[in-house]
Design a protein around this motif. Structure first.
Motif, PDB file in Angstrom:
ATOM      1  N   ILE A 116       1.054  -4.254   5.942  1.00  0.00           N
ATOM      2  CA  ILE A 116      -0.081  -4.147   5.021  1.00  0.00           C
ATOM      3  C   ILE A 116       0.411  -4.198   3.582  1.00  0.00           C
ATOM      4  O   ILE A 116      -0.148  -4.909   2.743  1.00  0.00           O
ATOM      5  CB  ILE A 116      -0.901  -2.869   5.305  1.00  0.00           C
ATOM      6  N   GLU A 117       1.475  -3.454   3.300  1.00  0.00           N
ATOM      7  CA  GLU A 117       2.005  -3.387   1.932  1.00  0.00           C
ATOM      8  C   GLU A 117       2.544  -4.736   1.453  1.00  0.00           C
ATOM      9  O   GLU A 117       2.322  -5.126   0.304  1.00  0.00           O
ATOM     10  CB  GLU A 117       3.115  -2.334   1.853  1.00  0.00           C
ATOM     11  N   THR A 118       3.238  -5.463   2.314  1.00  0.00           N
ATOM     12  CA  THR A 118       3.895  -6.694   1.878  1.00  0.00           C
ATOM     13  C   THR A 118       3.068  -7.959   2.065  1.00  0.00           C
ATOM     14  O   THR A 118       3.224  -8.908   1.295  1.00  0.00           O
ATOM     15  CB  THR A 118       5.242  -6.881   2.610  1.00  0.00           C
ATOM     16  N   ARG A 119       2.189  -7.987   3.055  1.00  0.00           N
ATOM     17  CA  ARG A 119       1.469  -9.229   3.352  1.00  0.00           C
ATOM     18  C   ARG A 119      -0.025  -9.192   3.029  1.00  0.00           C
ATOM     19  O   ARG A 119      -0.621 -10.241   2.803  1.00  0.00           O
ATOM     20  CB  ARG A 119       1.636  -9.595   4.833  1.00  0.00           C
ATOM     21  N   VAL A 120      -0.620  -8.002   3.060  1.00  0.00           N
ATOM     22  CA  VAL A 120      -2.062  -7.924   2.870  1.00  0.00           C
ATOM     23  C   VAL A 120      -2.437  -7.463   1.465  1.00  0.00           C
ATOM     24  O   VAL A 120      -3.237  -8.099   0.784  1.00  0.00           O
ATOM     25  CB  VAL A 120      -2.709  -6.991   3.927  1.00  0.00           C
ATOM     26  N   ARG A 121      -1.861  -6.356   1.041  1.00  0.00           N
ATOM     27  CA  ARG A 121      -2.256  -5.766  -0.238  1.00  0.00           C
ATOM     28  C   ARG A 121      -2.120  -6.715  -1.428  1.00  0.00           C
ATOM     29  O   ARG A 121      -3.003  -6.748  -2.287  1.00  0.00           O
ATOM     30  CB  ARG A 121      -1.468  -4.492  -0.512  1.00  0.00           C
ATOM     31  N   ALA A 123      -2.577  -9.909  -1.681  1.00  0.00           N
ATOM     32  CA  ALA A 123      -3.708 -10.846  -1.702  1.00  0.00           C
ATOM     33  C   ALA A 123      -5.014 -10.127  -2.019  1.00  0.00           C
ATOM     34  O   ALA A 123      -5.834 -10.612  -2.801  1.00  0.00           O
ATOM     35  CB  ALA A 123      -3.813 -11.560  -0.359  1.00  0.00           C
ATOM     36  N   VAL A 124      -5.212  -8.959  -1.432  1.00  0.00           N
ATOM     37  CA  VAL A 124      -6.442  -8.197  -1.659  1.00  0.00           C
ATOM     38  C   VAL A 124      -6.508  -7.723  -3.112  1.00  0.00           C
ATOM     39  O   VAL A 124      -7.566  -7.739  -3.739  1.00  0.00           O
ATOM     40  CB  VAL A 124      -6.523  -7.018  -0.662  1.00  0.00           C
ATOM     41  N   ARG A 125      -5.381  -7.333  -3.670  1.00  0.00           N
ATOM     42  CA  ARG A 125      -5.350  -6.884  -5.069  1.00  0.00           C
ATOM     43  C   ARG A 125      -5.661  -8.016  -6.030  1.00  0.00           C
ATOM     44  O   ARG A 125      -6.200  -7.787  -7.111  1.00  0.00           O
ATOM     45  CB  ARG A 125      -4.001  -6.256  -5.396  1.00  0.00           C
ATOM     46  N   MET A 126      -5.332  -9.245  -5.661  1.00  0.00           N
ATOM     47  CA  MET A 126      -5.662 -10.382  -6.525  1.00  0.00           C
ATOM     48  C   MET A 126      -7.173 -10.508  -6.709  1.00  0.00           C
ATOM     49  O   MET A 126      -7.635 -11.023  -7.711  1.00  0.00           O
ATOM     50  CB  MET A 126      -5.076 -11.672  -5.957  1.00  0.00           C
ATOM     51  N   ASP A 127      -7.929 -10.030  -5.721  1.00  0.00           N
ATOM     52  CA  ASP A 127      -9.390 -10.066  -5.801  1.00  0.00           C
ATOM     53  C   ASP A 127      -9.968  -8.793  -6.404  1.00  0.00           C
ATOM     54  O   ASP A 127     -11.175  -8.574  -6.358  1.00  0.00           O
ATOM     55  CB  ASP A 127      -9.995 -10.289  -4.408  1.00  0.00           C
ATOM     56  N   GLY A 128      -9.110  -7.917  -6.934  1.00  0.00           N
ATOM     57  CA  GLY A 128      -9.596  -6.704  -7.582  1.00  0.00           C
ATOM     58  C   GLY A 128      -9.868  -5.563  -6.625  1.00  0.00           C
ATOM     59  O   GLY A 128     -10.576  -4.621  -6.952  1.00  0.00           O
ATOM     60  N   GLY A 129      -9.287  -5.635  -5.450  1.00  0.00           N
ATOM     61  CA  GLY A 129      -9.500  -4.590  -4.455  1.00  0.00           C
ATOM     62  C   GLY A 129      -8.201  -4.030  -3.927  1.00  0.00           C
ATOM     63  O   GLY A 129      -7.127  -4.317  -4.448  1.00  0.00           O
ATOM     64  N   ASP A 130      -8.322  -3.260  -2.900  1.00  0.00           N
ATOM     65  CA  ASP A 130      -7.147  -2.707  -2.243  1.00  0.00           C
ATOM     66  C   ASP A 130      -7.522  -2.379  -0.813  1.00  0.00           C
ATOM     67  O   ASP A 130      -8.707  -2.300  -0.461  1.00  0.00           O
ATOM     68  CB  ASP A 130      -6.649  -1.443  -2.959  1.00  0.00           C
ATOM     69  N   ILE A 131      -6.533  -2.194   0.005  1.00  0.00           N
ATOM     70  CA  ILE A 131      -6.722  -1.814   1.394  1.00  0.00           C
ATOM     71  C   ILE A 131      -5.720  -0.720   1.692  1.00  0.00           C
ATOM     72  O   ILE A 131      -4.553  -0.819   1.316  1.00  0.00           O
ATOM     73  CB  ILE A 131      -6.571  -3.037   2.332  1.00  0.00           C
ATOM     74  N   VAL A 132      -6.185   0.333   2.328  1.00  0.00           N
ATOM     75  CA  VAL A 132      -5.348   1.501   2.559  1.00  0.00           C
ATOM     76  C   VAL A 132      -5.360   1.850   4.044  1.00  0.00           C
ATOM     77  O   VAL A 132      -6.413   1.915   4.674  1.00  0.00           O
ATOM     78  CB  VAL A 132      -5.849   2.706   1.725  1.00  0.00           C
ATOM     79  N   PHE A 133      -4.168   2.075   4.576  1.00  0.00           N
ATOM     80  CA  PHE A 133      -4.013   2.495   5.964  1.00  0.00           C
ATOM     81  C   PHE A 133      -4.594   3.894   6.128  1.00  0.00           C
ATOM     82  O   PHE A 133      -4.291   4.793   5.354  1.00  0.00           O
ATOM     83  CB  PHE A 133      -2.523   2.493   6.338  1.00  0.00           C
ATOM     84  N   ASP A 134      -5.424   4.076   7.156  1.00  0.00           N
ATOM     85  CA  ASP A 134      -5.998   5.391   7.450  1.00  0.00           C
ATOM     86  C   ASP A 134      -5.288   6.012   8.656  1.00  0.00           C
ATOM     87  O   ASP A 134      -4.742   7.094   8.558  1.00  0.00           O
ATOM     88  CB  ASP A 134      -7.502   5.273   7.717  1.00  0.00           C
ATOM     89  N   ARG A 135      -5.287   5.260   9.777  1.00  0.00           N
ATOM     90  CA  ARG A 135      -4.626   5.787  10.977  1.00  0.00           C
ATOM     91  C   ARG A 135      -4.500   4.682  12.029  1.00  0.00           C
ATOM     92  O   ARG A 135      -5.114   3.636  11.920  1.00  0.00           O
ATOM     93  CB  ARG A 135      -5.380   6.985  11.539  1.00  0.00           C
TER      94      ARG A 135
END
Length: 182
Positions: A116-121, A123-135
């Motif tokens: 998530i940190e290296t491949r997803v975040r 790209a998501v941050r480029m769109d002004g967002g973020d994604i966070v692992f919950d569980r």
């Protein structure tokens, strides 16, 4: 100081680019009705009528508006608040919310967080967002979408088609990816 704006895939969120570092690492998100004491900048922006969310990233500030507010009215007020705050060198964030891989994380959880940190975040941050692992439980990865991604019409597609397929490819134990309950 020149602050640029970018539209995001979420029409209720605009990304403001001040041309300088906002946070050295990680992201921080603040929503209406939450404690804003950790971020003087978020507190200032949330005092603007019509602002319902603020997310701080490495080089951007995403602002989400209430549905009954128009961007042409809101943008100038946000720009003025950002200019004043940033040019007077006031603190942006008093505490860090950076997500880390804990030493006692299960190896699968550590691998999921790393992907998530290296491949997803990025790209998501480029769109002004973020994604966070919950569980991770029973083969299901629960993630929280933040900033421009929270409530975005394409966030379900992003979770299912993009992130789920990628995680299932690299971590066969992953069966599904779901939005975490807030």
């Amino acid at each position: 100081m020149f602050i640029q704006t970018e539209n995001t895939p979420n029409p209720a969120t605009v990304k403001f680019l001040p041309g300088r570092t906002v946070l050295a690492q990680g992201t921080a998100e603040f929503r209406a009705g939450e404690d804003l004491s950790a971020s003087p900048l978020a507190a200032r922006l949330m005092r603007i009528v019509g602002v319902k969310g603020v997310m701080l990233g490495r080089d951007f500030i995403s602002v989400s508006k209430a549905g009954d507010t128009d961007w042409p009215m809101l943008k100038p007020m946000i720009m003025a608040a950002l200019m004043e705050h940033l040019t007077t060198e006031q603190p942006i964030l008093l505490a860090s919310e950076a997500e880390t891989i804990a030493a006692d994380d299960d190896p699968l959880v550590a691998q999921i967080k790393e992907l998530i940190e290296t491949r997803v975040r990025p790209a998501v941050r480029m769109d002004g967002g973020d994604i966070v692992f919950d569980r991770f439980e029973d083969g299901i990865v629960y993630l929280s979408m933040r900033g421009a991604c929270a409530g975005c019409p394409s966030s379900t597609l992003t979770l299912k088609s993009g992130i789920e397929n990628m995680l299932r490819h690299f971590v066969p134990e992953v069966i599904e990816v779901r939005q975490a309950e807030e």
